[in-house]
Design a protein around this motif. Structure first.
Motif, mmCIF file in Angstrom:
data_model
loop_
_atom_site.group_PDB
_atom_site.id
_atom_site.type_symbol
_atom_site.label_atom_id
_atom_site.label_comp_id
_atom_site.label_asym_id
_atom_site.label_seq_id
_atom_site.Cartn_x
_atom_site.Cartn_y
_atom_site.Cartn_z
ATOM 1 N N HIS A 42 -0.842 34.146 38.848
ATOM 2 C CA HIS A 42 -1.838 35.371 38.595
ATOM 3 C C HIS A 42 -1.232 36.474 38.172
ATOM 4 O O HIS A 42 -1.903 37.555 37.459
ATOM 5 C CB HIS A 42 -2.411 35.637 40.198
ATOM 6 N N SER B 90 -7.504 30.843 39.155
ATOM 7 C CA SER B 90 -8.072 30.657 40.299
ATOM 8 C C SER B 90 -8.564 29.279 40.826
ATOM 9 O O SER B 90 -7.947 28.636 41.715
ATOM 10 C CB SER B 90 -9.489 31.351 40.439
ATOM 11 N N SER C 138 -4.701 27.753 41.571
ATOM 12 C CA SER C 138 -4.279 28.036 42.731
ATOM 13 C C SER C 138 -5.391 27.173 44.004
ATOM 14 O O SER C 138 -4.537 26.753 44.860
ATOM 15 C CB SER C 138 -4.181 29.514 42.931
ATOM 16 N N ASN D 100 -3.304 33.529 48.316
ATOM 17 C CA ASN D 100 -3.960 33.007 47.287
ATOM 18 C C ASN D 100 -5.162 34.231 47.067
ATOM 19 O O ASN D 100 -5.377 34.544 45.815
ATOM 20 C CB ASN D 100 -4.754 31.829 47.345
ATOM 21 N N SER E 261 -5.334 36.472 43.789
ATOM 22 C CA SER E 261 -6.575 36.180 43.031
ATOM 23 C C SER E 261 -7.063 37.636 42.760
ATOM 24 O O SER E 261 -7.594 37.965 41.520
ATOM 25 C CB SER E 261 -7.517 35.373 43.604
ATOM 26 N N TYR F 90 -7.472 39.132 39.097
ATOM 27 C CA TYR F 90 -8.690 39.704 38.533
ATOM 28 C C TYR F 90 -8.660 41.114 38.171
ATOM 29 O O TYR F 90 -9.331 41.460 37.164
ATOM 30 C CB TYR F 90 -9.833 39.690 39.830
#
Length: 468
Positions: A132, A143, A146, A179, A183, A187
């Motif tokens: 990420h 995503s 992972s 995670n 994430s 993002y």
């Protein structure tokens, strides 16, 4: 800016920016992706040393996973980044090596015996961080990769190994939390990247709009000011013509004033020259009579010869004064310049103060076309001015020095020279022309810069009234 909430791609009226952004992001991140792959390979292979310490019984299996599967595949993807087609398949390639690296660590966790298996859990968290934040795959691909790794762990922990419930709950807590955080970071990173790209595009479009507006405005200004420019050109032309006329008028006035001044000087010089010639006639006459009565070779005879020559030079001076006023013709003839210098210095030595040394360096026997009297006056005046300028400035320790030289050289004439008799036009480029160089140097203080432009004016001097 409008974008899809899930995959962050541009939407609506900005959907056409998506291909541009993907190309921009690929080119901007390519070097970072290569460095990330090499770094991941380094650490993934480096941890193989710990396999022999933590799980010696399973180390060969772990090394096959590390050195036989994951690292070769990652190096292959790294090599593929240098091919043009990688731009089309970059996300699937990165997805594959990250998923394989995470699944490889999960296989080590499942096959290792407690408590060695607990030491490999941190490796999965490093994989999440790599996916990420370091490699920075696009959010949807990152995503999916992972969460698929988490799902594979759940399958392995529940069906392929007998993982205690407390360990399973503990690991799931850390894996899912890590995670989620990774994430969110991925993002945010991609969203900010898209916003910066969008802002740059907007700024570039605004600059283009401003440039187009400036071009239109410039064109309108040029069209509306065309007549004004023409009028200004005509006005400037009239101003230049009037300026040239004014310069010509001022030049004519200066020449007229100069001629009037020379005429006035000529009138005065005529009277002075008449009286001066009467005096010189007596000096020259008696000198000639003395020479007839004296024996040749005696010191007195030579002294009287010098008196006669000085008298004749005086008559030449009178003629020179009249030349400025009446523009008499010069007595041009072939003159041995070196001989003129020698005679002038011999005549001048008796008048030079003892604190000033005179020397001569005559290396040329060239014959020049000129007026002998005027050449004599030039050397005499230069040397006289030189020693007069050094009088009072020399001391007993540092004597003054005058050096006169005559040598052959080359000169280049590419200018106009003005004299009391008019303007002499030299060719624009006469090249290097052989000439004779007369040089007079002294150790005096030199000529002041503010009077340098007037040194060739007739009768100009900076001496006091009672000194000539």
């Amino acid at each position: 800016m409008t974008y899809h909430f899930l995959n962050l791609s541009f939407a609506g009226e900005w959907a056409h920016l998506e291909p541009e952004y993907l190309a921009f992001q690929f080119n901007a991140s390519l070097n970072r992706v290569r460095i990330a792959i090499l770094t991941a390979v380094f650490f993934y292979a480096g941890f193989g040393i710990l396999d022999a310490i933590i799980a010696p019984e399973q180390k060969f299996l772990f090394w096959i996973i590390r050195y036989g599967v994951v690292c070769p595949l990652a190096i292959g993807v790294f090599a593929y980044t240098f091919f043009p087609k990688f731009e089309k398949y970059d996300q699937p390639c990165l997805f594959a090596i990250c998923l394989l690296g995470g699944v490889g660590i999960e296989m080590m966790i499942i096959t290792a015996d407690p408590p060695a298996m607990y030491s490999y859990y941190a490796g999965l968290i490093l994989v999440f961080i790599m996916i990420h934040t370091f490699i920075r795959m696009r959010f949807l691909w990152a995503s999916a990769c992972s969460w698929l790794i988490v799902a594979c762990y759940e399958v392995g922990a529940l069906w392929l190994s007998d993982t205690p419930a407390i360990i399973l709950i503990n690991n799931n807590f850390f894996f899912i939390s890590a995670n989620i955080f990774c994430s969110l970071a991925g993002y945010s990173i991609e969203l900010n990247s898209r916003k910066r790209f969008f802002s740059n595009m907007q700024l570039e479009n605004a600059k283009n709009e401003i440039s187009r507006a400036n071009l239109v405005l410039d064109q309108r200004v040029k069209e509306r000011t065309k007549d004004l420019l023409a009028a200004n050109e005509r006005l400037n032309r009239e101003i230049r013509e009037k300026t040239e006329i004014e310069k010509s008028r001022l030049k004519l006035e200066q020449e007229l004033n100069k001629r009037q001044k020379l005429e006035a000087i000529g009138t005065l010089a005529g009277g002075i020259a008449h009286d001066f010639n009467n005096i010189l006639a007596s000096v020259v006459g008696y000198a000639e009579l003395c020479l007839e009565t004296l024996d040749r070779g005696t010191g007195v005879y030579e002294d009287v010869q010098h008196i006669l020559k000085a008298g004749l030079r005086g008559k030449g001076l009178t003629s020179q004064i009249l030349t400025f006023s009446r523009q008499d013709e010069h007595d041009f003839r072939a003159v041995h310049l070196g001989q003129v210098v020698k005679e002038t210095l011999q005549l001048l030595r008796a008048t030079v103060p003892a604190g000033i040394d005179m020397s001569q360096q005559i290396t040329s026997d060239a014959i020049v076309h000129g007026d002998e009297n005027q050449l004599h006056r030039v050397v005499l005046n230069l040397c006289t001015n030189a020693y007069q300028a050094m009088e009072g400035a020399v001391d007993k320790e540092a004597k003054g020095r005058i050096e006169v030289s005559v040598e052959e050289g080359t000169c280049r004439f590419n200018h106009e020279a003005e004299s009391a008799h008019g303007t002499i036009d030299f060719p624009e480029d006469h090249g290097d022309t052989p000439c004779v160089i007369l040089r007079v140097t002294d150790t005096g203080q030199g000529i002041a810069r503010e009077v340098m432009d007037r040194i060739f004016d007739p009768f100009f001097t900076t001496k006091p009234v009672d000194q000539g």
